[in-house]
Design a protein around this motif. Structure first.
Motif, PDB file in Angstrom:
ATOM      1  N   ARG A  13       0.994  -0.940  -0.095  1.00  0.00           N
ATOM      2  CA  ARG A  13      -0.553   0.235  -0.237  1.00  0.00           C
ATOM      3  C   ARG A  13       0.947   0.967   0.194  1.00  0.00           C
ATOM      4  N   VAL A  14       1.939   1.583   0.808  1.00  0.00           N
ATOM      5  CA  VAL A  14       2.583   2.455   0.572  1.00  0.00           C
ATOM      6  C   VAL A  14       3.463   2.769  -0.436  1.00  0.00           C
ATOM      7  N   LYS A  19       4.331   5.504  -5.128  1.00  0.00           N
ATOM      8  CA  LYS A  19       4.088   5.192  -6.521  1.00  0.00           C
ATOM      9  C   LYS A  19       5.951   5.207  -7.054  1.00  0.00           C
ATOM     10  N   LEU A  20       6.019   3.404  -6.537  1.00  0.00           N
ATOM     11  CA  LEU A  20       7.870   3.266  -6.641  1.00  0.00           C
ATOM     12  C   LEU A  20       7.232   1.746  -7.230  1.00  0.00           C
ATOM     13  N   THR A  21       8.029   1.118  -7.797  1.00  0.00           N
ATOM     14  CA  THR A  21       8.341   0.514  -8.272  1.00  0.00           C
ATOM     15  C   THR A  21       9.148  -1.046  -7.216  1.00  0.00           C
ATOM     16  N   GLN A  22       8.568  -2.287  -7.416  1.00  0.00           N
ATOM     17  CA  GLN A  22       9.775  -2.982  -6.254  1.00  0.00           C
ATOM     18  C   GLN A  22      10.980  -2.587  -6.552  1.00  0.00           C
ATOM     19  N   GLU A  23      11.313  -2.401  -7.607  1.00  0.00           N
ATOM     20  CA  GLU A  23      13.168  -2.235  -8.053  1.00  0.00           C
ATOM     21  C   GLU A  23      13.440  -0.788  -6.704  1.00  0.00           C
ATOM     22  N   GLU A  24      12.641   0.292  -7.534  1.00  0.00           N
ATOM     23  CA  GLU A  24      12.784   1.367  -6.799  1.00  0.00           C
ATOM     24  C   GLU A  24      13.403   0.937  -5.108  1.00  0.00           C
ATOM     25  N   LEU A  25      12.176   0.577  -5.134  1.00  0.00           N
ATOM     26  CA  LEU A  25      12.105   0.571  -3.083  1.00  0.00           C
ATOM     27  C   LEU A  25      13.397   0.060  -3.186  1.00  0.00           C
ATOM     28  N   ALA A  26      13.988  -1.534  -3.621  1.00  0.00           N
ATOM     29  CA  ALA A  26      14.635  -2.462  -3.695  1.00  0.00           C
ATOM     30  C   ALA A  26      16.232  -1.578  -3.363  1.00  0.00           C
ATOM     31  N   LYS A  53      15.095  -0.794   6.849  1.00  0.00           N
ATOM     32  CA  LYS A  53      15.630  -0.063   5.929  1.00  0.00           C
ATOM     33  C   LYS A  53      14.588   0.276   4.893  1.00  0.00           C
ATOM     34  N   ILE A  54      13.525  -0.883   4.834  1.00  0.00           N
ATOM     35  CA  ILE A  54      12.567  -0.601   4.325  1.00  0.00           C
ATOM     36  C   ILE A  54      11.341   1.078   4.401  1.00  0.00           C
ATOM     37  N   ALA A  55      11.827   1.134   5.682  1.00  0.00           N
ATOM     38  CA  ALA A  55      11.033   1.875   6.161  1.00  0.00           C
ATOM     39  C   ALA A  55      11.913   3.250   6.318  1.00  0.00           C
ATOM     40  N   ASP A  56      13.022   3.419   6.499  1.00  0.00           N
ATOM     41  CA  ASP A  56      13.395   4.620   5.884  1.00  0.00           C
ATOM     42  C   ASP A  56      13.421   4.891   4.404  1.00  0.00           C
ATOM     43  N   ALA A  57      13.706   3.766   3.468  1.00  0.00           N
ATOM     44  CA  ALA A  57      13.461   4.442   2.079  1.00  0.00           C
ATOM     45  C   ALA A  57      12.027   4.315   1.312  1.00  0.00           C
ATOM     46  N   LEU A  58      10.822   4.276   2.314  1.00  0.00           N
ATOM     47  CA  LEU A  58       9.631   4.934   2.350  1.00  0.00           C
ATOM     48  C   LEU A  58       9.462   5.850   2.603  1.00  0.00           C
ATOM     49  N   GLU A  59      10.273   6.773   3.488  1.00  0.00           N
ATOM     50  CA  GLU A  59      10.292   7.912   4.609  1.00  0.00           C
ATOM     51  C   GLU A  59       8.957   7.406   5.148  1.00  0.00           C
ATOM     52  N   VAL A  60       9.205   6.259   5.677  1.00  0.00           N
ATOM     53  CA  VAL A  60       7.794   6.933   7.387  1.00  0.00           C
ATOM     54  C   VAL A  60       8.424   5.744   7.982  1.00  0.00           C
ATOM     55  N   LYS A  61       7.690   6.118   9.458  1.00  0.00           N
ATOM     56  CA  LYS A  61       7.667   5.149  10.619  1.00  0.00           C
ATOM     57  C   LYS A  61       7.596   3.609   9.989  1.00  0.00           C
ATOM     58  N   PRO A  62       8.373   2.343  10.841  1.00  0.00           N
ATOM     59  CA  PRO A  62       8.446   0.903  10.855  1.00  0.00           C
ATOM     60  C   PRO A  62       7.035   0.671  11.254  1.00  0.00           C
ATOM     61  N   SER A  63       6.373   1.818  12.725  1.00  0.00           N
ATOM     62  CA  SER A  63       5.100   1.077  12.647  1.00  0.00           C
ATOM     63  C   SER A  63       3.877   0.810  11.522  1.00  0.00           C
TER      64      SER A  63
END
Length: 67
Positions: A13-14, A19-26, A53-63
């Motif tokens: 969802r996030v 508007k990120l692909t899995q590749e961009e997020l990875a 790492k994923i939360a940082d990449a998405l610029e959200v809190k891990p929670s």
């Protein structure tokens, strides 16, 4: 729904909201695309380190990803 499923749904969802692909997020998280896909399918459980790492990449809190 267990925590692995919850994270999978929230991650997808996030990622779509950002508007990120899995590749961009990875790439942003320093992970493999296959691993990100496996997390989104709830095939694997992400460690706390990977969650961060994923939360940082998405610029959200891990929670956001596990609540």
């Amino acid at each position: 729904m267990d925590l692995k499923d919850t994270m999978a749904v929230n991650l997808r969802r996030v990622r779509h909201q950002k508007k990120l692909t899995q590749e961009e997020l990875a790439d942003r998280a320093g992970l493999s695309t296959r691993y990100v896909g496996a997390i989104e399918r709830a095939d694997v459980s992400a460690s706390v380190t990977v969650l961060g790492k994923i939360a940082d990449a998405l610029e959200v809190k891990p929670s956001v990803l596990i609540s």
